[in-house]
Every structure is written in structure tokens, then in C-alpha cells.
Scaffold this motif. Structure first.
Motif, PDB file in Angstrom:
ATOM      1  N   ASN A  43       0.806  -1.209   0.000  1.00  0.00           N
ATOM      2  CA  ASN A  43       0.000   0.000   0.000  1.00  0.00           C
ATOM      3  C   ASN A  43       0.843   1.264   0.000  1.00  0.00           C
ATOM      4  O   ASN A  43       0.333   2.359   0.156  1.00  0.00           O
ATOM      5  N   ALA A  44       2.167   1.117  -0.108  1.00  0.00           N
ATOM      6  CA  ALA A  44       3.028   2.281  -0.059  1.00  0.00           C
ATOM      7  C   ALA A  44       2.700   3.215  -1.204  1.00  0.00           C
ATOM      8  O   ALA A  44       2.588   2.808  -2.341  1.00  0.00           O
ATOM      9  N   SER A  45       2.509   4.497  -0.907  1.00  0.00           N
ATOM     10  CA  SER A  45       2.190   5.476  -1.935  1.00  0.00           C
ATOM     11  C   SER A  45       3.126   6.660  -1.804  1.00  0.00           C
ATOM     12  O   SER A  45       3.757   6.863  -0.772  1.00  0.00           O
ATOM     13  N   ALA A  46       3.179   7.472  -2.860  1.00  0.00           N
ATOM     14  CA  ALA A  46       4.086   8.607  -2.879  1.00  0.00           C
ATOM     15  C   ALA A  46       3.629   9.659  -1.882  1.00  0.00           C
ATOM     16  O   ALA A  46       2.445   9.859  -1.654  1.00  0.00           O
ATOM     17  N   PHE A  47       4.592  10.345  -1.265  1.00  0.00           N
ATOM     18  CA  PHE A  47       4.292  11.411  -0.302  1.00  0.00           C
ATOM     19  C   PHE A  47       4.605  12.763  -0.918  1.00  0.00           C
ATOM     20  O   PHE A  47       3.882  13.731  -0.736  1.00  0.00           O
ATOM     21  N   THR A  48       5.728  12.816  -1.620  1.00  0.00           N
ATOM     22  CA  THR A  48       6.121  14.017  -2.363  1.00  0.00           C
ATOM     23  C   THR A  48       6.494  13.601  -3.773  1.00  0.00           C
ATOM     24  O   THR A  48       6.655  12.419  -4.078  1.00  0.00           O
ATOM     25  N   LYS A  49       6.670  14.577  -4.631  1.00  0.00           N
ATOM     26  CA  LYS A  49       7.089  14.280  -5.990  1.00  0.00           C
ATOM     27  C   LYS A  49       8.535  13.777  -5.981  1.00  0.00           C
ATOM     28  O   LYS A  49       9.340  14.190  -5.129  1.00  0.00           O
ATOM     29  N   ALA A 294      -8.870  15.641 -17.385  1.00  0.00           N
ATOM     30  CA  ALA A 294      -7.473  16.022 -17.561  1.00  0.00           C
ATOM     31  C   ALA A 294      -7.077  17.137 -16.617  1.00  0.00           C
ATOM     32  O   ALA A 294      -5.909  17.257 -16.227  1.00  0.00           O
ATOM     33  N   ASP A 295      -8.031  18.006 -16.247  1.00  0.00           N
ATOM     34  CA  ASP A 295      -7.734  19.104 -15.330  1.00  0.00           C
ATOM     35  C   ASP A 295      -7.981  18.732 -13.867  1.00  0.00           C
ATOM     36  O   ASP A 295      -7.784  19.564 -12.970  1.00  0.00           O
ATOM     37  N   LEU A 296      -8.426  17.538 -13.618  1.00  0.00           N
ATOM     38  CA  LEU A 296      -8.737  17.097 -12.257  1.00  0.00           C
ATOM     39  C   LEU A 296      -7.468  16.575 -11.572  1.00  0.00           C
ATOM     40  O   LEU A 296      -6.758  15.730 -12.120  1.00  0.00           O
ATOM     41  N   ALA A 297      -7.182  17.083 -10.391  1.00  0.00           N
ATOM     42  CA  ALA A 297      -5.964  16.700  -9.661  1.00  0.00           C
ATOM     43  C   ALA A 297      -6.100  15.361  -8.960  1.00  0.00           C
ATOM     44  O   ALA A 297      -5.109  14.767  -8.535  1.00  0.00           O
ATOM     45  N   CYS A 298      -7.316  14.860  -8.808  1.00  0.00           N
ATOM     46  CA  CYS A 298      -7.538  13.615  -8.055  1.00  0.00           C
ATOM     47  C   CYS A 298      -7.039  12.413  -8.840  1.00  0.00           C
ATOM     48  O   CYS A 298      -7.358  12.263 -10.026  1.00  0.00           O
ATOM     49  N   GLN A 299      -6.293  11.526  -8.190  1.00  0.00           N
ATOM     50  CA  GLN A 299      -5.719  10.347  -8.816  1.00  0.00           C
ATOM     51  C   GLN A 299      -6.607   9.122  -8.576  1.00  0.00           C
ATOM     52  O   GLN A 299      -7.713   9.217  -8.046  1.00  0.00           O
ATOM     53  N   GLN A 300      -6.075   7.964  -8.961  1.00  0.00           N
ATOM     54  CA  GLN A 300      -6.805   6.699  -8.923  1.00  0.00           C
ATOM     55  C   GLN A 300      -7.323   6.391  -7.519  1.00  0.00           C
ATOM     56  O   GLN A 300      -6.665   6.666  -6.518  1.00  0.00           O
ATOM     57  N   ASN A 301      -8.528   5.822  -7.461  1.00  0.00           N
ATOM     58  CA  ASN A 301      -9.169   5.389  -6.210  1.00  0.00           C
ATOM     59  C   ASN A 301      -9.411   6.550  -5.246  1.00  0.00           C
ATOM     60  O   ASN A 301      -9.376   6.386  -4.028  1.00  0.00           O
ATOM     61  N   SER A 302      -9.623   7.741  -5.770  1.00  0.00           N
ATOM     62  CA  SER A 302      -9.951   8.904  -4.933  1.00  0.00           C
ATOM     63  C   SER A 302     -11.171   9.610  -5.514  1.00  0.00           C
ATOM     64  O   SER A 302     -11.511   9.450  -6.682  1.00  0.00           O
ATOM     65  N   ASP A 303     -11.845  10.409  -4.671  1.00  0.00           N
ATOM     66  CA  ASP A 303     -13.035  11.141  -5.080  1.00  0.00           C
ATOM     67  C   ASP A 303     -12.784  12.633  -4.981  1.00  0.00           C
ATOM     68  O   ASP A 303     -12.000  13.105  -4.123  1.00  0.00           O
ATOM     69  N   CYS A 304     -13.460  13.396  -5.849  1.00  0.00           N
ATOM     70  CA  CYS A 304     -13.407  14.849  -5.827  1.00  0.00           C
ATOM     71  C   CYS A 304     -14.502  15.346  -4.886  1.00  0.00           C
ATOM     72  O   CYS A 304     -15.663  14.960  -5.001  1.00  0.00           O
ATOM     73  N   PRO A 326      -3.915  11.229  -2.489  1.00  0.00           N
ATOM     74  CA  PRO A 326      -4.822  11.220  -3.641  1.00  0.00           C
ATOM     75  C   PRO A 326      -4.394  12.171  -4.753  1.00  0.00           C
ATOM     76  O   PRO A 326      -5.012  12.181  -5.827  1.00  0.00           O
ATOM     77  N   TYR A 327      -3.339  12.990  -4.524  1.00  0.00           N
ATOM     78  CA  TYR A 327      -2.919  13.957  -5.523  1.00  0.00           C
ATOM     79  C   TYR A 327      -1.732  13.474  -6.358  1.00  0.00           C
ATOM     80  O   TYR A 327      -1.358  14.117  -7.325  1.00  0.00           O
ATOM     81  N   LEU A 328      -1.123  12.357  -5.953  1.00  0.00           N
ATOM     82  CA  LEU A 328       0.071  11.855  -6.645  1.00  0.00           C
ATOM     83  C   LEU A 328      -0.159  10.437  -7.145  1.00  0.00           C
ATOM     84  O   LEU A 328      -0.768   9.617  -6.451  1.00  0.00           O
ATOM     85  N   ALA A 329       0.320  10.155  -8.375  1.00  0.00           N
ATOM     86  CA  ALA A 329       0.257   8.802  -8.903  1.00  0.00           C
ATOM     87  C   ALA A 329       1.133   7.887  -8.034  1.00  0.00           C
ATOM     88  O   ALA A 329       2.176   8.327  -7.549  1.00  0.00           O
ATOM     89  N   PRO A 330       0.734   6.641  -7.774  1.00  0.00           N
ATOM     90  CA  PRO A 330      -0.423   5.947  -8.376  1.00  0.00           C
ATOM     91  C   PRO A 330      -1.732   6.164  -7.629  1.00  0.00           C
ATOM     92  O   PRO A 330      -2.656   5.372  -7.769  1.00  0.00           O
ATOM     93  N   GLY A 331      -1.820   7.205  -6.836  1.00  0.00           N
ATOM     94  CA  GLY A 331      -3.060   7.475  -6.131  1.00  0.00           C
ATOM     95  C   GLY A 331      -3.202   6.674  -4.859  1.00  0.00           C
ATOM     96  O   GLY A 331      -2.226   6.272  -4.232  1.00  0.00           O
ATOM     97  N   CYS A 332      -4.448   6.413  -4.471  1.00  0.00           N
ATOM     98  CA  CYS A 332      -4.729   5.704  -3.223  1.00  0.00           C
ATOM     99  C   CYS A 332      -4.646   4.201  -3.422  1.00  0.00           C
ATOM    100  O   CYS A 332      -5.073   3.679  -4.458  1.00  0.00           O
ATOM    101  N   GLN A 333      -4.091   3.488  -2.423  1.00  0.00           N
ATOM    102  CA  GLN A 333      -3.895   2.047  -2.494  1.00  0.00           C
ATOM    103  C   GLN A 333      -4.793   1.330  -1.482  1.00  0.00           C
ATOM    104  O   GLN A 333      -5.214   1.912  -0.474  1.00  0.00           O
TER     105      GLN A 333
END
Length: 787
Positions: A43-49, A294-304, A326-333
């Protein structure tokens, strides 16, 4: 590691849950849990770019915020840039181009602080403190930004007659007239005592809230004392903007007289965090952005989520069952909810994508959830799987314990065997094997006892079994399994030279077969110190019988003469009749033992040496016992058979005089018994040194004969001393004279021995096992002169 993490999921199987309290299962679960701690999380996801700094001092900066160290570390808005000032220790983070220090960032809010901008202060009749830069007004605005004031903030006014008013706006274009207005009045009941306490809310304090969605706030602090009291109770008043951590704040009212004292004393008020709600900037709502993802910042498995502040913008939030940024790929795990044990203790948890489900093992019923009906067993039902698993685990545990016990025992036996082999080599086992292989007379005569056998025979070398102690070791009494009584000589810790002495004693004694020499039964070399096993001699040493007057046995002259004959015969055998001549080198009365029939046994061959037939002497380091040591050997270091003769001469003097070889009660030149005896013989004064116990037994001719023989043995010139064979023959002649008829005259060494009647040794005095009329192969012919 993947396999251990996979096994971790099996911890919720029916078997392990059913036996959760079983010690074996619990141990396995604990071990696998520790393994899971180092499992890489799926479930590790990105924290910063990538390539962007994650922290500033102690603060973590999650995307869409970013530290200004390069392009694109934050979302496309300068308001999300965080400036890290490294001149502080630790470094401090600041919000964009504002003077506000960032102290925390959450999914919906950012916490900032600035004590100057959040404080209003009025000290009436005094000028404002230039150090604080405070005034009677607070004015903060975040117009044209994605930030709005949270309703968690409050306006707090401290004073006894002051009015705090607040006005705000949510949009710069409509800030006049104000969309929001409010305030509160702080009041104190007079008169006020010096120790009266103000509380918030309460005396001297008031609070007012602000609505969510404001981007501009203006707070004014006004003096109201002239409106109702006519005088100023305390000189200073304060207003603070921020979130109070405690709902109950107390202070001393008299501290309101001095602004410096107050601010230094109540620092928590100047450190209040200002809470701002933040959203992703934009003029479109979530439903509009859904058409143009395309203009939506929300990534995979997240809601706006549309902003709830009443202004434009939105936020992204992970869906239920997911976690991450939820703002960074690959999104929420996906979250593994089973890690939080949502199921009943008897239930089975299965993680699913975005959720989980609970079930019950065979024999149990229910929804399996911890907060539901759980898993329960119907009375009377039997869980065959659980019983089988229990039996299997029990058998496995027994097998495991048996294997561990066998392995431990095997390792212990191997260790003991290796230790015994080590001791065997260190105690001269290899040297003894070499001696045995060289000498056929030794082969087959040495019995090797085991350490276990001798330990049992001596009752673990109990101190109550000690027979005696000497320079080379301790002697214990023991009994073998067949009932035979033995003496076990336990050597002291030995070095390489002493090992050679020990092995020498084994080799020497193994070659000897004489009735008056103690018999060696065997040895043990597999213990820490070497052990020798002898026949048990029950009646102590000759030394004790001569010098211990408490012994009940009447130590008559006849017994003494008989013992001297036996010892002389044994030494003559060693010198002349053994396969190789053997020099004892330590002849003394304490090395002569007496058995139950008072037969003499020569012992302690630790420093004895075998020599070649054509050798006349041994050149060695001087060893022996003072008082018995041959002066010629002491000076030349050359030991001859005549050196043993000298030592035996000292024993004869001991038997005659009853005195010890060395005395501390006489002059230094007369401490040696041998020296005193020779002086008496030269002065024809034998009576002065004779033991009264033998002088009174009417054996004067025999005493004179033995004394003259002792004088010859103690001759300082070894060449003039008789051999042990000659000594044995002369002593036997003296002893035989005791049985001559009364009419016989015996000439012995120039002394005529006249006997008034036949003298026989009664059975009460001594019972000998030797035939005095028929010499054995170990006896020597007698020369008897009669007339």
C-alpha cells in the motif's frame, strides 16, 4: 520476504484462530508477526514528488504542497510553495510569501502562526511596545488565495472593560459592506483583589467565533471603562486570534497591569495556531471537472469533494478502504483492514479490494465480525478439523521436543567425548601409548578406568573419602562395582614436566610384581587431572606408626625389624631383580604403607627412574625429601643406587630412635637426624638416641647390629655404602638370630649375639605371610655364623 508476508495472511485461517490460545500457534503467530514488520507494504504510496524534499526541520510537507527547491514540487499555484528557512535550528517552514510559520498540514487544513499579526494590545496611558509591534487592531487577509479562515479559530479578549469587534469578508470584491460582523465584551466585577483569577470564558475574558469561509478578518480592541465604570481597573487589554487548545484558560487579573509581564508569563497565548482551510484552486466544481478529467488533480481510487467553505475550489479524498496521497500517482492504495483485527477472535478475515469480509470456521456460526454477532459454536457440535489440527499439532510438538532432547543429548555426549579426548592427550595418554608400544612388559598390564567408574567409586570424590594429601595430589578411598576396595590418587593440575613424572610412575609400577611394593591396578587419563588406581593399604604409613604415640598397636622392635627387612628386600628387588634397574629416588617412612597384617608396601614412584643395565648413575635435577636426601647426590646431581641406600639408612635410624628426620628443636648443625646419629655412633653413645620403646625390649645386640648397618648406609662416600642386596641380607641375618637356640652364639659384623633362650615372634605381635625358613624367588641367601 514475500513468502513470510504471504504466510502472515494465513494467520487468520480456521486452524490458527481456533487455537489462538494454543502455545505453539501463539508462538508461530508471534514469529510471523515479527517477520511481517519487515515486509514491504503493497500500500506504499508517494508522499512528495520524486526529487523533491520531503521535510523542513521536523515538519513533513505532503504534495500538493512542496518545498521550493526546484520546479513542480507543488501543485501549479504559488500559494502551495513552502519556503524552508535553514537559518533556524531546526529549520522553519513558511507559507508562500507570507510571514506565517507553518506548524502542521492535514488533508483539509494548514496550521500557521505569527504572534505579531495575531495579537492586539492596548495599554491605556502608555505608548505601545515597539518590540512587539502590536496595536489595538488585528488585520489579516488571504484574498485571491486558496485559503479561508476555519471556524476552529476564535477571537479571545482579555481585560476588564474592553470591547473586541470583528468583521470579515469571503471575497475581495464584496468586502464592503462587510459580510460578517461580531464581537464580545470582557468584564470584571469590582473591587478586584490582588490574587483574583481571571478565566476564559469568565471574569476578564470573552470569546467569539468566526464563520467558515472568511478570507479577510479585522479585529478592533476598544476601551469601554468610561461607559459604565468611570475608571480603568487595569492598564492593559489584549485580543488574540487563533485556536485555543484548552477550553479553560486561567490567569491572574493583576498581571493585566504590565504587558511585558503578562506576555512573558502566558506564552501559550502568543503561540496560538491560526487554522486555515485549503482547497485546490479552480473556478469549476467537481461535477464540471468530471467531464474534463485532464484538469482534475484527483488520482486513482480517490473522489473529488467540492469545497464546503462557500468559495470556489475542491479537494481530493481517498475512497473508503484505500489510503495514500490522492494527488500523486499511483493514487490511493488498498488498505488491508485485516491488520486491525475487525473480525471476531474465532473469525477468519479476508481482505478484498477496497474492503474486507469476515467468516467463521467449520463448526461456528455468525457473521464473524467483532462488532457483529461474531462466531459462536452450537452446543453439541464437534469441530473435526480443530480436533485433527490439535492432535496433529500435539504430535508435532512431541516430535519436536523429542528431537530437541535427542539432539541436545547427542551434542552433550559428543562434547564430553571431545573433552575426554582432550584430557587424554593433555594428561600424557599419547606418551603412555608410546611407552606401551615400546615395552612388551607393560603391554596388557595397565587397565584404563573410565571417569564415570571412578567418580561413582569415590562418591564424586567426597571429602570424607580422603585418605591423605601430599605434594603431588590427594588420595581417596573408593569401592568398585565388584566390591573391591581401592585407593585413587588424584593428581594436582599438572604441567608438561609433571605429566612425564605421572606417566613414568604408571610405567614403572606396571613392571613391578613384588609383595612389598604397592600394586598399581590402573589409571584414568580422561579427566581434568590424571588418576591412578592402587590396591587399598589399610593401616596407614610407617611414619605415622613411628611418630604417632596415640596409635594403639604396640610398635615393638620385632615389628620394626620385620618391616625394615621387607622394605630392604623390595628395594633390592628394584635395584637388582627387575627387568630394568629402578631407582626409587624418594625413599622415606611416609612412602611405606602397612596393610591389615602390617606387611610393608613401598609406594609413590612419581620421580622413580628406570636405567639401562650398564648405567651406574642418573644425572638429574635434584629431587627428594630433606632429611632423606643423599648429600653426595645433592652436591653432584648424580643419583646412584647408593642414594636409595642412604635414604633407607635414615629410615633405619627412624626405627631405632623414634625421631623425625629433621628437627627444629635442636642446633642448626644437629637438625638432621642422620647427622646426630653419626655423632652418637662416633662417640660410642648409641643409648642417647635410641627410642625408649625399643631400648627396653632386651634386644641390645640386635640394636647395635642394625645401628652399625645404618652407619654404613649413611656413609658420606657412596662407594663405601653397602648395596641394597647386602643390606637386605644383613637385616635378614639379624632377624634370623631371634630364633637361634639359647646355646648358640651369633657373630654379626664383629658383634657377638648371645641368646639366653629361643626368641620367637608370637602371633599376637605379628603374623607374617612370608615363610622365614624357605626363601622365595624374591628373597636372598642368608649368611649366618654360629658357634
Amino acid at each position: 520476504m514475500i513468502s513470510s508476508c504471504g504466510i502472515m495472511k494465513r494467520l487468520r485461517s480456521p486452524w490458527c484462530h481456533h487455537f489462538a490460545n494454543h502455545r505453539l500457534c501463539s508462538s508461530i503467530m508471534s514469529m510471523l508477526f515479527l517477520l511481517s514488520m519487515v515486509c514491504p507494504s503493497s500500500n506504499a504510496s508517494a508522499f512528495t514528488k520524486p526529487g523533491c524534499q520531503r521535510t523542513c526541520g521536523n515538519l513533513e510537507i505532503p504534495y500538493p504542497f512542496g518545498i521550493e527547491i526546484g520546479p513542480n514540487c507543488s501543485i501549479s499555484s504559488p500559494w502551495f510553495d513552502i519556503k524552508c528557512n535553514t537559518s533556524f535550528d531546526p529549520p522553519k517552514a513558511y507559507l508562500a510569501d507570507t510571514p506565517f510559520e507553518v506548524v502542521d498540514i492535514s488533508e483539509t487544513q494548514i496550521y500557521v502562526k505569527n504572534s505579531r499579526l495575531q495579537l492586539a494590545m492596548a495599554c491605556y496611558g502608555k505608548e505601545l511596545d515597539n518590540k512587539t509591534g502590536s496595536s489595538t487592531k488585528i488585520s489579516i487577509e488571504f484574498l485571491h488565495s486558496p485559503y479561508t479562515f476555519s471556524d476552529a479559530n476564535q477571537i479571545t479578549s482579555l481585560g476588564c472593560d474592553d470591547l473586541a469587534t470583528v468583521e470579515g469578508a469571503s471575497n475581495a470584491s464584496v468586502w464592503k459592506p462587510s459580510k460578517f460582523g461580531g464581537g464580545c465584551l470582557s468584564y470584571c466585577c469590582s473591587p478586584v483583589e490582588p490574587n483574583d483569577t481571571g478565566s476564559c470564558p469568565g471574569a476578564g475574558c470573552c470569546r467569539t467565533s468566526i464563520p467558515k469561509g472568511q478570507r479577510y478578518l479585522n479585529v478592533n480592541l476598544s476601551d469601554m471603562h468610561s461607559n459604565w465604570q468611570g475608571f480603568k481597573i487595569f492598564q492593559c487589554s489584549f485580543a488574540f486570534l487563533g485556536m485555543m487548545n484548552s477550553s479553560d484558560f486561567k490567569f491572574r487579573l493583576y498581571d493585566l497591569n504590565d504587558s511585558t509581564t503578562f506576555l512573558n508569563k502566558y506564552t501559550t497565548l502568543t503561540d496560538l495556531p491560526l487554522v486555515l482551510d485549503w482547497t485546490v484552486p479552480g473556478s469549476r466544481n467537481c461535477s464540471e471537472l468530471a467531464e474534463d478529467s485532464a484538469d482534475l488533480a484527483c488520482q486513482q481510487n480517490s473522489d473529488c469533494i467540492d469545497s464546503d467553505t462557500g468559495v470556489e475550489g475542491y479537494r481530493c479524498r481517498c475512497r473508503e478502504g484505500y489510503d495514500g496521497n490522492p494527488y500523486l500517482a499511483p493514487g490511493c492504495q488498498d488498505i488491508d483492514e485485516c491488520n486491525d483485527d475487525p473480525c471476531d477472535s474465532n473469525g477468519i478475515c479476508n481482505n478484498t479490494v477496497g474492503s474486507y469480509n469476515c467468516s467463521c470456521p467449520d463448526g461456528y456460526f455468525g457473521d464473524g465480525r467483532r462488532n457483529g454477532s461474531g462466531c459462536f459454536q452450537v452446543p453439541g457440535s464437534r469441530d473435526k478439523v480443530a480436533i485433527g489440527a490439535g492432535l496433529g499439532s500435539g504430535m508435532g510438538l512431541i516430535l519436536l521436543l523429542s528431537t530437541c532432547f535427542w539432539l541436545k543429548r547427542f551434542l552433550k555426549k559428543r562434547k564430553n567425548k571431545e573433552q575426554r579426548e582432550k584430557f587424554f592427550k593433555r594428561n600424557g595418554g599419547l606418551l603412555l601409548q608410546q611407552q606401551i608400544s615400546k615395552d612388551e612388559d607393560v603391554y596388557g598390564k595397565i587397565r584404563f578406568f573410565t571417569s564415570k567408574e571412578l567418580d561413582k567409586a569415590s562418591d564424586h570424590f567426597n571429602e570424607s573419602r580422603i585418605l591423605g594429601q601430599g605434594g603431588q595430589g590427594t588420595v581417596y578411598k573408593g569401592m568398585l562395582s565388584d566390591g573391591k576396595i581401592i585407593a585413587i590418587k588424584k593428581s594436582k593440575l599438572v604441567n608438561e614436566k609433571q605429566v612425564k613424572q605421572f606417566i613414568n610412575e604408571v610405567v614403572v609400577l606396571s613392571q613391578i610384581n613384588h609383595r612389598n611394593i604397592v600394586k598399581l591396578l590402573g589409571c584414568c587419563l580422561e579427566t581434568e587431572v590424571p588418576l591412578l588406581v592402587y590396591e587399598f593399604i589399610s593401616h596407614g604409613t610407617l611414619f605415622n606408626h613411628i611418630h604417632d604415640e596415640s596409635i594403639e598397636f604396640p610398635f615393638s622392635w620385632s615389628a620394626r625389624l620385620k618391616i625394615s627387612v621387607e622394605v630392604a628386600g623390595a628395594l633390592a628387588y628394584l635395584h637388582s631383580a627387575a627387568s630394568l634397574p629402578i631407582y626409587h629416588r624418594d625413599i622415606k617412612s611416609s612412602n611405606i604403607l602397612l596393610d591389615e597384617k602390617y606387611v610393608a608396601k613401598v609406594s609413590d614412584f612419581g620421580i622413580s627412574r628406570s636405567i639401562e643395565v650398564d648405567q651406574t648413575h642418573l644425572t638429574t635435577q635434584v629431587k627428594g625429601t630433606f632429611g632423606y636426601l643423599d648429600p653426595e647426590y645433592f652436591q653432584s646431581s648424580q643419583f646412584t643406587e647408593k642414594s636409595d641406600v642412604y635414604s633407607f639408612g635414615v629410615i633405619l635410624v627412624e626405627l631405632l630412635s623414634g625421631q623425625k628426620p629433621v628437627s627444629s628443636n635442636t642446633k642448626e648443625e644437629e637438625r638432621s637426624l642422620a647427622t646426630r646419629f653419626l655423632l652418637c655412633m662416633e662417640g660410642n653413645n648409641l643409648d642417647s638416641i635410641l627410642d625408649t620403646r625399643v631400648a627396653d625390649q632386651d634386644r641390645r645386640e640386635e640394636l647395635i647390629a642394625v645401628a652399625k648397618l645404618a652407619q654404613k648406609c649413611l656413609n658420606l662416600n657412596g662407594k663405601l655404602r653397602p648395596t641394597m642386596k647386602e643390606v637386605a641380607m644383613e637385616l635378614e641375618s639379624v632377624r634370623m638370630s631371634q630364633t637361634l637356640p639359647t646355646t648358640a652364639k651369633t657373630e654379626y659384623q664383629g658383634v657377638w649375639l648371645r641368646k639366653p633362650k629361643a626368641i620367637l615372634i608370637s602371633e599376637d605381635d605379628y603374623t607374617s605371610t612370608a615363610d622365614t625358613t624357605t626363601p622365595s624367588s624374591n628373597d636372598y641367601p642368608l649368611t649366618i655364623h654360629t658357634s
